[in-house]
Design a protein around this motif. Structure first.
Motif, PDB file in Angstrom:
ATOM      1  N   ARG A  24      57.245 -40.323 -13.826  1.00 20.07           N
ATOM      2  CA  ARG A  24      56.690 -41.674 -13.719  1.00 20.07           C
ATOM      3  C   ARG A  24      55.186 -41.595 -13.451  1.00 20.07           C
ATOM      4  N   ARG A  25      54.801 -40.741 -12.525  1.00 21.31           N
ATOM      5  CA  ARG A  25      53.382 -40.578 -12.220  1.00 21.31           C
ATOM      6  C   ARG A  25      52.628 -40.020 -13.420  1.00 21.31           C
ATOM      7  N   TRP A  26      53.241 -39.098 -14.158  1.00 22.94           N
ATOM      8  CA  TRP A  26      52.603 -38.514 -15.339  1.00 22.94           C
ATOM      9  C   TRP A  26      52.383 -39.602 -16.394  1.00 22.94           C
ATOM     10  N   ARG A  27      53.376 -40.422 -16.611  1.00 19.31           N
ATOM     11  CA  ARG A  27      53.240 -41.513 -17.592  1.00 19.31           C
ATOM     12  C   ARG A  27      52.151 -42.496 -17.168  1.00 19.31           C
ATOM     13  N   GLN A  28      52.093 -42.784 -15.876  1.00 24.91           N
ATOM     14  CA  GLN A  28      51.053 -43.685 -15.375  1.00 24.91           C
ATOM     15  C   GLN A  28      49.669 -43.076 -15.594  1.00 24.91           C
ATOM     16  N   TYR A  29      49.538 -41.792 -15.318  1.00 21.77           N
ATOM     17  CA  TYR A  29      48.272 -41.096 -15.547  1.00 21.77           C
ATOM     18  C   TYR A  29      47.885 -41.198 -17.024  1.00 21.77           C
ATOM     19  N   LYS A  30      48.825 -40.892 -17.922  1.00 16.77           N
ATOM     20  CA  LYS A  30      48.538 -40.919 -19.357  1.00 16.77           C
ATOM     21  C   LYS A  30      48.148 -42.330 -19.803  1.00 16.77           C
ATOM     22  N   ALA A  31      48.790 -43.354 -19.254  1.00 16.06           N
ATOM     23  CA  ALA A  31      48.455 -44.739 -19.599  1.00 16.06           C
ATOM     24  C   ALA A  31      47.038 -45.078 -19.122  1.00 16.06           C
ATOM     25  N   LYS A  34      44.528 -43.438 -21.419  1.00 10.27           N
ATOM     26  CA  LYS A  34      44.511 -44.128 -22.717  1.00 10.27           C
ATOM     27  C   LYS A  34      43.608 -45.365 -22.686  1.00 10.27           C
ATOM     28  N   GLN A  35      43.428 -45.961 -21.514  1.00  8.33           N
ATOM     29  CA  GLN A  35      42.609 -47.164 -21.361  1.00  8.33           C
ATOM     30  C   GLN A  35      41.110 -46.857 -21.251  1.00  8.33           C
ATOM     31  N   LEU A  36      40.752 -45.605 -21.082  1.00  6.93           N
ATOM     32  CA  LEU A  36      39.340 -45.238 -20.951  1.00  6.93           C
ATOM     33  C   LEU A  36      38.606 -45.428 -22.277  1.00  6.93           C
ATOM     34  N   PRO A  37      37.295 -45.662 -22.205  1.00 12.71           N
ATOM     35  CA  PRO A  37      36.500 -45.682 -23.439  1.00 12.71           C
ATOM     36  C   PRO A  37      36.647 -44.340 -24.165  1.00 12.71           C
ATOM     37  N   PRO A  38      36.507 -44.346 -25.497  1.00 13.83           N
ATOM     38  CA  PRO A  38      36.783 -43.127 -26.288  1.00 13.83           C
ATOM     39  C   PRO A  38      36.090 -41.858 -25.803  1.00 13.83           C
ATOM     40  N   ASP A  39      34.807 -41.909 -25.457  1.00 19.36           N
ATOM     41  CA  ASP A  39      34.107 -40.689 -25.028  1.00 19.36           C
ATOM     42  C   ASP A  39      34.665 -40.157 -23.712  1.00 19.36           C
ATOM     43  N   TYR A  40      34.949 -41.051 -22.785  1.00 15.24           N
ATOM     44  CA  TYR A  40      35.514 -40.639 -21.496  1.00 15.24           C
ATOM     45  C   TYR A  40      36.924 -40.074 -21.698  1.00 15.24           C
ATOM     46  N   ARG A  41      37.682 -40.724 -22.565  1.00 16.06           N
ATOM     47  CA  ARG A  41      39.043 -40.252 -22.868  1.00 16.06           C
ATOM     48  C   ARG A  41      38.983 -38.853 -23.475  1.00 16.06           C
ATOM     49  N   ALA A  42      38.040 -38.626 -24.374  1.00 19.06           N
ATOM     50  CA  ALA A  42      37.902 -37.298 -24.992  1.00 19.06           C
ATOM     51  C   ALA A  42      37.552 -36.249 -23.931  1.00 19.06           C
ATOM     52  N   ALA A  43      36.673 -36.618 -23.005  1.00 22.11           N
ATOM     53  CA  ALA A  43      36.311 -35.682 -21.926  1.00 22.11           C
ATOM     54  C   ALA A  43      37.527 -35.370 -21.059  1.00 22.11           C
ATOM     55  N   VAL A  44      38.295 -36.398 -20.706  1.00 23.11           N
ATOM     56  CA  VAL A  44      39.495 -36.180 -19.885  1.00 23.11           C
ATOM     57  C   VAL A  44      40.503 -35.325 -20.645  1.00 23.11           C
ATOM     58  N   ASP A  45      40.628 -35.551 -21.935  1.00 19.25           N
ATOM     59  CA  ASP A  45      41.546 -34.722 -22.731  1.00 19.25           C
ATOM     60  C   ASP A  45      41.154 -33.247 -22.655  1.00 19.25           C
ATOM     61  N   LEU A  72      38.276 -40.437 -11.106  1.00 16.68           N
ATOM     62  CA  LEU A  72      36.867 -40.106 -11.264  1.00 16.68           C
ATOM     63  C   LEU A  72      36.292 -40.698 -12.555  1.00 16.68           C
ATOM     64  N   PHE A  73      37.010 -40.504 -13.653  1.00 13.03           N
ATOM     65  CA  PHE A  73      36.509 -40.985 -14.937  1.00 13.03           C
ATOM     66  C   PHE A  73      36.625 -42.509 -15.065  1.00 13.03           C
ATOM     67  N   GLU A  74      37.622 -43.103 -14.437  1.00 13.42           N
ATOM     68  CA  GLU A  74      37.706 -44.569 -14.432  1.00 13.42           C
ATOM     69  C   GLU A  74      36.506 -45.171 -13.705  1.00 13.42           C
ATOM     70  N   ARG A  75      36.185 -44.632 -12.542  1.00 16.31           N
ATOM     71  CA  ARG A  75      35.035 -45.139 -11.776  1.00 16.31           C
ATOM     72  C   ARG A  75      33.745 -44.930 -12.559  1.00 16.31           C
ATOM     73  N   ALA A  76      33.610 -43.761 -13.155  1.00 15.50           N
ATOM     74  CA  ALA A  76      32.400 -43.459 -13.915  1.00 15.50           C
ATOM     75  C   ALA A  76      32.250 -44.401 -15.111  1.00 15.50           C
ATOM     76  N   ALA A  77      33.349 -44.639 -15.811  1.00 15.45           N
ATOM     77  CA  ALA A  77      33.302 -45.548 -16.960  1.00 15.45           C
ATOM     78  C   ALA A  77      32.936 -46.956 -16.510  1.00 15.45           C
ATOM     79  N   ALA A  78      33.507 -47.406 -15.409  1.00 12.07           N
ATOM     80  CA  ALA A  78      33.221 -48.753 -14.895  1.00 12.07           C
ATOM     81  C   ALA A  78      31.755 -48.884 -14.487  1.00 12.07           C
ATOM     82  N   ASP A  79      31.187 -47.800 -13.953  1.00 14.49           N
ATOM     83  CA  ASP A  79      29.790 -47.815 -13.503  1.00 14.49           C
ATOM     84  C   ASP A  79      28.803 -47.466 -14.614  1.00 14.49           C
TER      85      ASP A  79
END
Length: 131
Positions: A24-31, A34-45, A72-79
Motif C-alpha cells: 500500500r505504501r509502495w503504491r502511494q509512493y508511486k502515485a 507520477k504526479q510530479l512534473p516530468p523533469d522531477y519525475r525523471a530525476a526520481v526515477d 523532497l522532490f514534491e517540496r522542491a517542485a512546489a517551490d
C-alpha cells in the motif's frame, strides 16, 4: 492452481515485500511520483533505479527512504527549486548520503564497513600492533 503455484506466489509476494515493504505504501509512493512534473519525475526515477541496486535491503527502510525522496522532490517542485540544487553536482553522493541516513543501510554500506575494517586490521598488523 496447484499448491506449488500458490507457494511460489506467496514466496514472490514475501520477497517483494522485503524489498519494497508494504504494498500500500509502495503504491502511494508511486502515485505521488507520477504526479510530479516530468523533469522531477525523471530525476526520481533515476534515484529509484539506483536505490533498487544500492539502497536498504529491508522493506521498511527502503519504503521509508523512497517516501523521503518523494517528499523532497514534491517540496522542491512546489517551490520551483532546480533539480541540480536538490542533488548537487554529484547525484551519486547525494543518494549515498540519503542511504547513510538509514541505520540498516544497504549492502554497499555494509561492504564499505567491512573494507574499512579489513584495511584497519591489515594496517595494524603491518605496524606490529595487535588487535
Amino acid at each position: 492452481m496447484s499448491t506449488s503455484d500458490t507457494e511460489e506466489g506467496n514466496f514472490i509476494s514475501r520477497a517483494l515485500s522485503q524489498v519494497i515493504g508494504d504494498k500500500r505504501r509502495w503504491r502511494q509512493y508511486k502515485a505521488r511520483v507520477k504526479q510530479l512534473p516530468p523533469d522531477y519525475r525523471a530525476a526520481v526515477d533515476g534515484v529509484e533505479r539506483y536505490l533498487m541496486h544500492f539502497g536498504p535491503t529491508d522493506g521498511e527502510s527502503a519504503t521509508s527512504l523512497f517516501e523521503e525522496v518523494a517528499d523532497l522532490f514534491e517540496r522542491a517542485a512546489a517551490d520551483g527549486t532546480p533539480i541540480r540544487r536538490i542533488v548537487g553536482n554529484d547525484p551519486v553522493e547525494f543518494v549515498d548520503a540519503l542511504i547513510r541516513n538509514y541505520e540498516k543501510g544497504g549492502y554497499v554500506a555494509r561492504e564499505q564497513k567491512r573494507l574499512i575494517g579489513a584495511i584497519d586490521r591489515a594496517a595494524g598488523k603491518e605496524n606490529g600492533a595487535t588487535r
